[in-house]
Each structure stands twice: as structure tokens, then as C-alpha cells.
Design a protein around this motif. Structure first.
Motif, mmCIF file in Angstrom:
data_model
loop_
_atom_site.group_PDB
_atom_site.id
_atom_site.type_symbol
_atom_site.label_atom_id
_atom_site.label_comp_id
_atom_site.label_asym_id
_atom_site.label_seq_id
_atom_site.Cartn_x
_atom_site.Cartn_y
_atom_site.Cartn_z
ATOM 1 N N GLY A 12 -5.829 9.223 8.898
ATOM 2 C CA GLY A 12 -5.982 9.948 7.635
ATOM 3 C C GLY A 12 -7.090 9.336 6.803
ATOM 4 O O GLY A 12 -7.142 8.114 6.622
ATOM 5 N N GLY A 16 -5.447 7.351 0.457
ATOM 6 C CA GLY A 16 -4.865 6.146 1.057
ATOM 7 C C GLY A 16 -5.744 5.600 2.166
ATOM 8 O O GLY A 16 -6.100 4.417 2.170
ATOM 9 N N GLY A 17 -6.096 6.462 3.117
ATOM 10 C CA GLY A 17 -6.797 6.019 4.327
ATOM 11 C C GLY A 17 -8.224 5.586 4.075
ATOM 12 O O GLY A 17 -8.641 4.501 4.502
ATOM 13 N N VAL A 33 -9.159 7.651 11.907
ATOM 14 C CA VAL A 33 -9.052 8.955 12.573
ATOM 15 C C VAL A 33 -8.736 9.992 11.519
ATOM 16 O O VAL A 33 -7.793 9.833 10.741
ATOM 17 C CB VAL A 33 -7.893 8.992 13.612
ATOM 18 C CG1 VAL A 33 -8.046 10.206 14.517
ATOM 19 C CG2 VAL A 33 -7.819 7.735 14.402
ATOM 20 N N GLU A 36 -10.820 15.831 9.432
ATOM 21 C CA GLU A 36 -12.028 16.309 8.759
ATOM 22 C C GLU A 36 -13.157 15.296 8.950
ATOM 23 O O GLU A 36 -12.906 14.157 9.297
ATOM 24 C CB GLU A 36 -11.778 16.453 7.249
ATOM 25 C CG GLU A 36 -10.542 17.248 6.880
ATOM 26 C CD GLU A 36 -10.778 18.743 6.921
ATOM 27 O OE1 GLU A 36 -11.941 19.163 7.103
ATOM 28 O OE2 GLU A 36 -9.791 19.488 6.782
ATOM 29 N N LEU A 45 -11.113 19.903 -6.930
ATOM 30 C CA LEU A 45 -11.257 21.069 -6.064
ATOM 31 C C LEU A 45 -11.378 22.353 -6.904
ATOM 32 O O LEU A 45 -12.013 23.319 -6.499
ATOM 33 C CB LEU A 45 -10.046 21.157 -5.110
ATOM 34 C CG LEU A 45 -10.132 22.136 -3.950
ATOM 35 C CD1 LEU A 45 -11.384 21.883 -3.107
ATOM 36 C CD2 LEU A 45 -8.891 22.054 -3.069
ATOM 37 N N TYR A 46 -10.813 22.326 -8.097
ATOM 38 C CA TYR A 46 -10.915 23.492 -9.002
ATOM 39 C C TYR A 46 -12.367 23.688 -9.451
ATOM 40 O O TYR A 46 -12.848 24.799 -9.566
ATOM 41 C CB TYR A 46 -10.015 23.304 -10.236
ATOM 42 C CG TYR A 46 -8.668 22.729 -9.880
ATOM 43 C CD1 TYR A 46 -7.700 23.528 -9.304
ATOM 44 C CD2 TYR A 46 -8.390 21.376 -10.071
ATOM 45 C CE1 TYR A 46 -6.469 22.999 -8.932
ATOM 46 C CE2 TYR A 46 -7.173 20.837 -9.700
ATOM 47 C CZ TYR A 46 -6.217 21.659 -9.132
ATOM 48 O OH TYR A 46 -5.023 21.130 -8.751
ATOM 49 N N TYR A 62 -17.744 10.935 5.744
ATOM 50 C CA TYR A 62 -17.373 9.531 5.999
ATOM 51 C C TYR A 62 -18.593 8.711 6.385
ATOM 52 O O TYR A 62 -18.720 7.550 6.014
ATOM 53 C CB TYR A 62 -16.323 9.437 7.116
ATOM 54 C CG TYR A 62 -15.018 10.111 6.762
ATOM 55 C CD1 TYR A 62 -14.340 9.780 5.599
ATOM 56 C CD2 TYR A 62 -14.464 11.078 7.591
ATOM 57 C CE1 TYR A 62 -13.144 10.399 5.259
ATOM 58 C CE2 TYR A 62 -13.274 11.704 7.272
ATOM 59 C CZ TYR A 62 -12.622 11.362 6.108
ATOM 60 O OH TYR A 62 -11.451 11.981 5.776
ATOM 61 N N GLY A 75 -10.539 14.024 14.689
ATOM 62 C CA GLY A 75 -9.533 14.694 15.511
ATOM 63 C C GLY A 75 -8.169 14.620 14.859
ATOM 64 O O GLY A 75 -7.950 13.840 13.930
ATOM 65 N N VAL A 105 -1.454 10.101 6.220
ATOM 66 C CA VAL A 105 -1.783 11.493 6.557
ATOM 67 C C VAL A 105 -1.443 12.508 5.454
ATOM 68 O O VAL A 105 -1.701 13.704 5.617
ATOM 69 C CB VAL A 105 -1.115 11.932 7.888
ATOM 70 C CG1 VAL A 105 -1.846 11.330 9.069
ATOM 71 C CG2 VAL A 105 0.355 11.584 7.916
ATOM 72 N N GLY A 106 -0.870 12.057 4.362
ATOM 73 C CA GLY A 106 -0.659 12.948 3.219
ATOM 74 C C GLY A 106 0.329 14.082 3.483
ATOM 75 O O GLY A 106 1.081 14.070 4.459
ATOM 76 N N PHE A 124 -4.151 25.899 -1.233
ATOM 77 C CA PHE A 124 -5.271 25.358 -2.004
ATOM 78 C C PHE A 124 -5.247 23.838 -1.914
ATOM 79 O O PHE A 124 -4.800 23.144 -2.820
ATOM 80 C CB PHE A 124 -5.192 25.838 -3.465
ATOM 81 C CG PHE A 124 -6.472 25.627 -4.226
ATOM 82 C CD1 PHE A 124 -7.566 26.453 -4.014
ATOM 83 C CD2 PHE A 124 -6.601 24.589 -5.136
ATOM 84 C CE1 PHE A 124 -8.764 26.249 -4.689
ATOM 85 C CE2 PHE A 124 -7.792 24.379 -5.825
ATOM 86 C CZ PHE A 124 -8.873 25.220 -5.596
ATOM 87 N N LEU A 267 3.428 15.333 11.346
ATOM 88 C CA LEU A 267 3.299 14.152 12.209
ATOM 89 C C LEU A 267 4.353 13.099 11.833
ATOM 90 O O LEU A 267 4.915 12.421 12.687
ATOM 91 C CB LEU A 267 1.887 13.551 12.057
ATOM 92 C CG LEU A 267 1.562 12.345 12.909
ATOM 93 C CD1 LEU A 267 1.468 12.723 14.387
ATOM 94 C CD2 LEU A 267 0.255 11.700 12.457
ATOM 95 N N LEU A 298 1.271 4.603 3.321
ATOM 96 C CA LEU A 298 0.956 4.722 1.888
ATOM 97 C C LEU A 298 0.617 6.166 1.517
ATOM 98 O O LEU A 298 0.508 7.034 2.380
ATOM 99 C CB LEU A 298 -0.194 3.782 1.507
ATOM 100 C CG LEU A 298 -1.607 4.095 2.014
ATOM 101 C CD1 LEU A 298 -2.598 3.275 1.205
ATOM 102 C CD2 LEU A 298 -1.763 3.728 3.474
ATOM 103 N N TYR A 379 -13.484 10.708 -13.776
ATOM 104 C CA TYR A 379 -13.441 10.964 -12.335
ATOM 105 C C TYR A 379 -14.677 10.425 -11.605
ATOM 106 O O TYR A 379 -14.601 10.106 -10.428
ATOM 107 C CB TYR A 379 -13.214 12.448 -12.057
ATOM 108 C CG TYR A 379 -11.763 12.859 -12.267
ATOM 109 C CD1 TYR A 379 -10.766 11.901 -12.398
ATOM 110 C CD2 TYR A 379 -11.381 14.192 -12.320
ATOM 111 C CE1 TYR A 379 -9.436 12.248 -12.593
ATOM 112 C CE2 TYR A 379 -10.054 14.557 -12.505
ATOM 113 C CZ TYR A 379 -9.084 13.581 -12.644
ATOM 114 O OH TYR A 379 -7.771 13.935 -12.817
#
Ligand SMILES: Cc1cc2nc3c(=O)[nH]c(=O)nc-3n(C[C@H](O)[C@H](O)[C@H](O)COP(=O)(O)OP(=O)(O)OC[C@H]3O[C@@H](n4cnc5c(N)ncnc54)[C@H](O)[C@@H]3O)c2cc1C
Length: 413
Positions: A12, A16-17, A33, A36, A45-46, A62, A75, A105-106, A124, A267, A298, A379
Motif C-alpha cells: 500500500g 501509511g505506506g 507494492v 497504483e 480530491l474535491y 512514486y 500490482g 492497504v486502507g 469517490f 485483503l 497502520l 495542506y
């Protein structure tokens, strides 16, 4: 475990990741891993939907953030074998081995088994979701003839957001402003209709009265109808059915967006470790998964007892945990004692339309154009890496953060 050769595998690349990877880089053979190829700063995102910010601002790749100290594997992780210490990645025959595993992995959208919701609503959570929604708005506008009757134009430009939590109201106000602006630019008759539908008694449940007042005013200013104590019973291709005080109504809609819930990543659902009733992984104060000293979890999938309920499920918690996670991985590899940390509320900000926002800090809230400015500043400081922050800060300062109007289709984004 020899320090430099230790294989640290992070699943993720979100709050966290990614932030763990940035901090732990160089401590061993670090692999990240992710499904995206980019991080996503979800709180904005808004603004990506409205064109106030661009993809590169909030979703840097990344490879632009991480140096050669971290190997990135793109992947989906399909399974985790805690005994063999390997993970399977879709499309790769060879499994990835690890000495230390980080689970980050959220969550995923939770549809609560509402009929038709998964099939017909738009989620969304990703850039692609915002692109799809923007396109849906442009498509709906394109279909309205300039000589349409105001009530027909309104019906054709009806949109709904399910869930009036922070995410739902932030999204609905943005959509309200964008659609109204488009109606004015295209000289369409009447007004668009944006509804936010909430099962509970209040909008932004769990937030204080002061902020609720600011949000209520913002919804009004953006022309958003708030329907509280209203349950979505069914969603279809062309609209949805709601129930309020025992009365059911069918509403035609160009799109229904679902922000009404988050559940643990599938997962993690399949992973045999100790969890809470909600399926969150129970972690020790060191972030280690109970019974697995070399596995840390986390972010949105982990239950950290010390974090206040208002911090749970937030980006700022994931980001703070990442720093603890990285320092504990280093301690684990060095044979030092692992630590716990108390996580603090760093203040929060909400976007409320294209001209407005609210900032919550130290138990107080303020709104308006100044809050919008403060939100951008706040932000910028939370984006990953100094280099990226500087580039984005300069872009916002010199090029501005005006929204990009909804264009007639045929115009590519
Ligand atoms: C639209 C939106 C707005 C938000 N606004 C705010 C806000 O204003 N303030 C706030 O504090 N919080 C906000 N949040 C919540 C915040 O985004 C989360 O709390 C935070 O992202 C959690 O971090 P995480 O690392 O646990 O998961 P995420 O950041 O979700 O990262 C998970 C990563 O794992 C990857 N992944 C998932 N499954 C797999 C798999 N099987 N294999 C490989 N990779 C996988 C994903 O692609 C993603 O990169 C918002 C969330 C959304 C969706």
C-alpha cells in the motif's frame, strides 16, 4: 537479520505506506507494492474534481517521491502467507518474500448491501473516480437543449451524494458550485439540483455545532439540498429511491455518488490475525500485529487503542503512525526496544465549494475565503517530500488555484 539485507515489504502506497517507505528507505531492502503508480492526497480530491488543483499536485508518482532506496512494484497483492513470509501479487508468478511486513492497504467503499448501490453509484476515492464524475456532469449538461424548460433542465442536471459526513458535504458543495457556474456560462434556464442524502438526524455527524453551522450555510450558498433522516433504499441506472418519515420517493438522477461508508480492505478480511468487531487489525502500541512481531499494520485498517475516535480513519493518523512504524522497523532490525507514541490532533480543514472552506483548529472553527487560503497552506505542508511541497506551493502561488469550468464534451481534460 543482518540490517542491510533485511527485506522490508510495504503493501500500500497511501498515507501509511508511502510515508513509512520515505522514512525507512535505506534501512534494508525496501519494497513498496501498490496497485497504483502514484500516491493520492485524498483530502484534495474535491479540488481535483473542480480543477482547482492538477493531478501532479496531489497525486505525484512514486518514482518522483522515492529514490533508489525503495523498489516499487506495481500490482495488487492477492494473498499473504504469514507462515512462509511471502505475498502473492497479481500477474507475477514469483511470490515476494519479506523479513518485515508492513500492512497499509486502507479501506474500500462500503455499500451496506443497498440494492443497486455498488452497480449504479459512483465511488469517490481515486483520481479515476473524480474523472468519471466530472465527465458525467459534462455529459448531463451537454444533453440540455438551450431552450429547455427550467424544470426539464433541473431534472436533467440532478445529482445526488449519499452520506452527509465531511466527504459528502465537501463533494456536494463542489458539485453545486461547478454546476451552477456551468448553467450560467451556457445560459441554461433554471438551476441544477444537487442533493445530499443522510440517514442520520444531522449533517456532518460527530462534528461540533459551530462547524455544522458553517457547513449548513455553505450548502445553502452552493444550492445543495440536505435531506436528513432519509434512507436510500435502492439505486437504479436512472436514479434512486429514498424514504423519509415512511414516505418513499423516486428521484431521477444523472449520477449518484456514494460516500456513505468505508470498510476494511478485502485483503485484510481474509487475513487470520486478531481483529476488532469491525474487522480492524488489533495492533500493539508499537503497531506490531498481535502474535506477529515482524508484521506492522497502520492507517485505516488498524485499530490503535490510544488514538482518539476523531483521529481514527484519518490521513493525519496514518501519516503520524508511519513515522512510528519506520522508527520501530529500524529498532526491530537493530535489536533495540520498540516504542509507542501518543498521536495528536493536528487540526483539520474542509473544502466547502470552490470559494469557501472551513478550518478547525484548537477546538475552534472558522470559514470563508480566508479559510480556503489557510487550507491550501496547511495542506501544502502535509504533502510528501520537501521537493514536491516546494514545487506545488510555487505552482499554487504563481499560477493560482481557480476552478476549471465544466466544458462541453469533445474538450479533453
Ligand atoms: C475523498 C476522500 C477524502 C478524504 N479526506 C480526508 C481529510 O480531509 N482528512 C483526513 O484526515 N482524511 C481524509 N480521508 C481519509 C484518508 O484518506 C485515509 O484515512 C487515509 O488515506 C488512510 O491511509 P492508509 O494508508 O490507511 O490508506 P490509503 O491512503 O487509502 O492507501 C492505501 C493504499 O493501498 C493500495 N492498495 C489497496 N489494496 C491493495 C492491494 N491489495 N495491493 C496493493 N496495493 C493496495 C491503494 O491503492 C492505496 O495506494 C479522505 C478519504 C477520501 C477517500
Amino acid at each position: 537479520m543482518a540490517h542491510r539485507q533485511a527485506r522490508i515489504l510495504i503493501i500500500g502506497g497511501g498515507f501509511g505506506g508511502l510515508f513509512t517507505a520515505l522514512d525507512v528507505a535505506g534501512a534494508g531492502e525496501v519494497t513498496l507494492v501498490s496497485e497504483e503508480d502514484h500516491f493520492l492526497f485524498t483530502p484534495m480530491l474535491y479540488e481535483y474534481l473542480s480543477g482547482e488543483v492538477e493531478a501532479w499536485h496531489i497525486a505525484p508518482r512514486y518514482k518522483e517521491l522515492l529514490d533508489e532506496g525503495v523498489r516499487v512494484v506495481r500490482g495488487e497483492v492477492t494473498d499473504i502467507d504469514l507462515k512462509e513470509r511471502t505475498v502473492g501479487v497479481s500477474g507475477r508468478a514469483a511470490r515476494l518474500p519479506y523479513d518485515v511486513l508492513v500492512l497499509a492497504v486502507g479501506g474500500v467503499t462500503h455499500y451496506w448491501d443497498v440494492e443497486g448501490a455498488e452497480e449504479h453509484t459512483l465511488p469517490f476515492r481515486k483520481l479515476a473516480h473524480a474523472d468519471a464524475l466530472r465527465r458525467r456532469m459534462e455529459l448531463a449538461l451537454d444533453r440540455i437543449p438551450p431552450d429547455a424548460a427550467p424544470e426539464d433542465a433541473r431534472r436533467a442536471a440532478t445529482f445526488a451524494v449519499v452520506g452527509a459526513g465531511a466527504s459528502g458535504v465537501e463533494l456536494a458543495t463542489k458539485m453545486g458550485d461547478l454546476l451552477r457556474d456551468a448553467f450560467a456560462r451556457r445560459a441554461l434556464p433554471g438551476e441544477p439540483r444537487v442533493m445530499v442524502v443522510e440517514m442520520g438526524k444531522e449533517i456532518v455527524p460527530g462534528m461540533g455545532d459551530e462547524i455544522r453551522g458553517i457547513v449548513r450555510d455553505a450548502l445553502k450558498a452552493s444550492g445543495v439540498e440536505a435531506h436528513t433522516e432519509t434512507r436510500v433504499r435502492r439505486v437504479t441506472k436512472d436514479g434512486f429511491n429514498i424514504e423519509h418519515e415512511g414516505r418513499q420517493t423516486d428521484v431521477e438522477a444523472a449520477a449518484v455518488v456514494w460516500t456513505a461508508g468505508v470498510r476494511v480492505n478485502p485483503l485484510i478480511e481474509g487475513l487470520d490475525v486478531e481483529k476488532t468487531e469491525r474487522g480492524l487489525i488489533l495492533v500493539e502500541p508499537t503497531l506490531q500485529v498481535r502474535g506477529h512481531k515482524n508484521v506492522l499494520a497502520l492507517g485505516d485498517i488498524a485499530f490503535y487503542k490510544d488514538a482518539t475516535p476523531t483521529l481514527a480513519g484519518t490521513a493525519q493518523l496514518g501519516q503520524q503512525e508511519a513515522s512510528l512504524c519506520a522508527s520501530n522497523i529500524k529498532a526491530l532490525l537493530d535489536g533495540r526496544r520498540l516504542h509507542a507514541r501518543h498521536f495528536v490532533e493536528l487540526g483539520e480543514a474542509m473544502s466547502l465549494g470552490t470559494e469557501n472552506a472551513a478550518v478547525l483548529a484548537g477546538g475552534r472553527a472558522f470559514g470563508g475565503a480566508l479559510a480556503r487560503q489557510a487550507r491550501f497552506t496547511l495542506y501544502t505542508a502535509r504533502l510528501p517530500t520537501w521537493h514536491h511541497r516546494l514545487k506545488v506551493g510555487a505552482s499554487w502561488f504563481f499560477e493560482g488555484t481557480d476552478p476549471r469550468p465544466l466544458k462541453p464534451l469533445g474538450y479533453s481534460r
